[in-house]
Scaffold this motif. Structure first.
Motif, PDB file in Angstrom:
ATOM      1  N   ARG A 171     -39.242 -44.091  57.012  1.00  0.00           N
ATOM      2  CA  ARG A 171     -38.454 -44.235  57.812  1.00  0.00           C
ATOM      3  C   ARG A 171     -39.497 -44.096  59.856  1.00  0.00           C
ATOM      4  O   ARG A 171     -38.878 -44.749  60.324  1.00  0.00           O
ATOM      5  N   LEU A 177     -43.959 -48.144  60.594  1.00  0.00           N
ATOM      6  CA  LEU A 177     -42.538 -49.059  61.620  1.00  0.00           C
ATOM      7  C   LEU A 177     -43.574 -50.475  62.619  1.00  0.00           C
ATOM      8  O   LEU A 177     -42.760 -51.034  62.771  1.00  0.00           O
ATOM      9  N   MET A 180     -44.553 -52.852  59.864  1.00  0.00           N
ATOM     10  CA  MET A 180     -43.302 -54.182  59.293  1.00  0.00           C
ATOM     11  C   MET A 180     -42.363 -54.701  59.941  1.00  0.00           C
ATOM     12  O   MET A 180     -42.002 -54.051  61.364  1.00  0.00           O
ATOM     13  N   PHE A 185     -37.461 -53.885  57.847  1.00  0.00           N
ATOM     14  CA  PHE A 185     -37.382 -52.816  57.603  1.00  0.00           C
ATOM     15  C   PHE A 185     -35.265 -52.565  57.516  1.00  0.00           C
ATOM     16  O   PHE A 185     -34.539 -51.443  57.740  1.00  0.00           O
ATOM     17  N   SER A 189     -33.494 -50.543  54.914  1.00  0.00           N
ATOM     18  CA  SER A 189     -32.989 -49.224  54.779  1.00  0.00           C
ATOM     19  C   SER A 189     -31.459 -49.236  54.669  1.00  0.00           C
ATOM     20  O   SER A 189     -30.817 -48.454  54.299  1.00  0.00           O
TER      21      SER A 189
END
Length: 528
Positions: A171, A177, A180, A185, A189
């Motif tokens: 993460r 980041l 994606m 995400f 998550s």
């Protein structure tokens, strides 16, 4: 005009969104296909996501379930100016034209609303699958692939999945980041997908499609499991503690099915754990068919070696049958120790783990002589080249016991780098094989598995005897109940061993003396 995007779609990338958004807003103006031909500008009516392998989940090739993939796509598509449609395309093995199957599935699933043709659909595909669609006349947009250089200019979604699998704290990984899409995400998550994917892709035991072995004939295997289900249940039923009951390595759910019909257990909750995708699918189908008398039956596809599969301190009874030797065979000794510790942590205080499996002889290190019948079959026939499962079984069935042992000595754990230590000795005109009791028993108790020979040759049965098991369980904090026992399968002795093989012990006068066939199975009750 529709845009069709076929793929497994475990996640979607930031590039994919920008690419689609540009195609829609600019109405294909200035776009060229994989042949370098400019497309005619026109309105995009919608985007169709064909999610392949939709019936697979929890495997290295397909770790994310279809429902989460569909949620990602819907979240991803909320900011597009056109509607998005999601259709699951089941994996059906190797077929000559998967694109045709995909188009037919979408037409069927949409009840004809989306009958895709080269006239109303443009395909977006950067992998070799594009050739199938080109063959049917579809125009194909290259997306991440550059036709001029024959290279990918952007990371593929699966590249990012693999990055996450190796990233640790994914993460906070800047590269992930950047690549994606936020929709991916968010779902990854929210549902802890990243951690699950890391766990699955790093698993050292399970293959790409969620199986321990690729050589098992599941039609034969399932029949064998059902044939002995009643025996397994009769042996273990007296020791089941009511409450929350788990069956790890539940195969096709036969043990749970019988437990559901036990009046003592009608208020219990049952949890079946199966790592093989093929067997897990059968469990779900049997549940859908209403074959379980108790509605509180739940199945999961998980690997119980590398982690807990039940909540810590939640299980009154855990059952395993013919499983622990597979962990040793396809994994390692460390994996088996981890499996034992995980079961300890899952049990409530006083809970019981019932483990039914094969076992090694007490004197497994002793060197003995093995007489093998050479007159109960043929001795001079060659194994056919590239033999399939049935051809191999037919060949093995023609061999004498002596010839079968010679085949076994070549095949047994060959892929694991093992060479069976043995030598041939002649005493008073008779030939014997000299080897350890452990290796002799490996042959005795798997020599007749002709239908699954290639799979069985990976597996070791006799690595631990009863005392070895007792020590390992106690080290993990479990106590071996006095009702635990080892036993000899007398049917096997009578029908498969007598007259075919004989265990002998050398004596001082050089006359080998017969010794009884040892135990072959165990029933262990390990309590917390």
């Amino acid at each position: 005009m529709y845009l069709l995007i076929p793929g497994r779609h475990h996640l979607l990338t930031d590039f994919q969104f920008k690419y689609l958004n540009r195609l829609i807003k600019c109405k294909l103006e200035g776009e060229i296909d994989v042949y370098g031909t400019p497309l005619v500008p026109q309105e995009i009516e919608g985007v169709i996501f064909a999610v392949t392998s939709a019936n697979h989940l929890g495997t290295k090739r397909n770790p994310v379930p279809f429902y989460l993939r569909a949620m990602i796509i819907q979240e991803f598509s909320n900011s597009l100016d056109v509607p998005a449609f999601v259709y699951g395309i089941d994996d059906v093995g190797v077929i000559t034209d998967f694109s045709e199957y995909t188009v037919k599935t979408i037409r069927h699933s949409s009840e004809g609303a989306h009958a895709l043709t080269p006239e109303n659909t443009i395909v977006i595909c950067s992998t070799g699958v594009k050739e199938m669609y080109l063959h049917h006349g579809f125009k194909v947009l290259p997306a991440e692939w550059d036709p001029a250089t024959n290279q990918f200019t952007q990371p593929m979604p699966w590249d990012i999945v693999k990055q996450i699998a190796q990233a640790g704290e994914w993460r906070k990984n800047k590269t992930i980041l950047d690549q994606m899409h936020p929709a991916s995400f968010k779902i990854w998550s929210l549902y802890g997908v990243g951690e699950k994917v890391q766990h699955i892709l790093k698993d050292p035991i399970i293959g790409a499609d969620g199986d321990l072995t690729a050589t098992r004939d599941y039609n034969v295997y399932v029949k064998q499991m059902d044939d002995i289900a009643a025996l397994k249940y009769r042996e273990t039923a007296p020791y089941i503690q009511p409450g929350t009951i788990g069956d790890i390595g539940c195969a096709v759910g036969s043990w749970i099915k019988m437990a559901c019909e036990d009046d003592r257990l009608h208020e219990c909750d049952f949890y079946g754990i199966e790592v093989s995708r093929h067997l897990y699918d059968i469990c779900l189908q049997r549940k859908h068919n209403g074959e379980f008398a108790n509605p509180s039956v739940f199945f999961s596809q998980k690997n119980a070696v590398t982690s807990l599969v039940f909540e810590a301190g939640s299980m009154n009874t855990i059952h395993t049958s013919s499983l622990t030797h597979e962990i040793e065979s396809y994994g390692s000794r460390e994996d088996l120790i981890a499996f034992i510790r995980n079961r300890y942590h899952e049990l409530v205080p006083g809970g019981v783990w019932i483990n039914r499996d094969v076992v090694g002889p007490e004197n497994k290190e002793e060197t003995i002589l093995l007489w093998l019948n050479e007159e109960d079959g043929q001795n001079d026939i060659l194994m056919p080249e590239n033999a399939g499962t049935h051809e191999l079984a037919e060949y093995l069935g023609k061999l004498s016991t002596l010839a079968l042992f010679k085949r076994f000595a070549q095949d047994f754990r060959q892929h694991e780098g093992f060479k069976l230590p043995h030598e041939w000795v002649n005493i008073d005109g008779k030939t014997y094989c000299q080897l350890t009791m452990q290796n002799a028993c490996e042959f005795l108790f798997k020599k007749d598995y002709h239908d699954n020979w290639l799979s069985e040759m990976h597996e070791t049965f006799c690595f631990w005897n009863y005392n070895d098991w007792k020590s390992a369980l106690e080290e993990a904090g479990l106590r071996l109940d006095n009702l635990s026992n080892t036993y000899r399968n007398e049917w096997i002795v009578k029908n498969r061993l007598e007259g075919k093989v004989q265990l002998m012990r050398p004596c001082k006068n050089n006359v080998p003396l017969p010794i009884p066939f040892p135990v072959s199975h165990m029933l262990l009750m390990a309590r917390k």
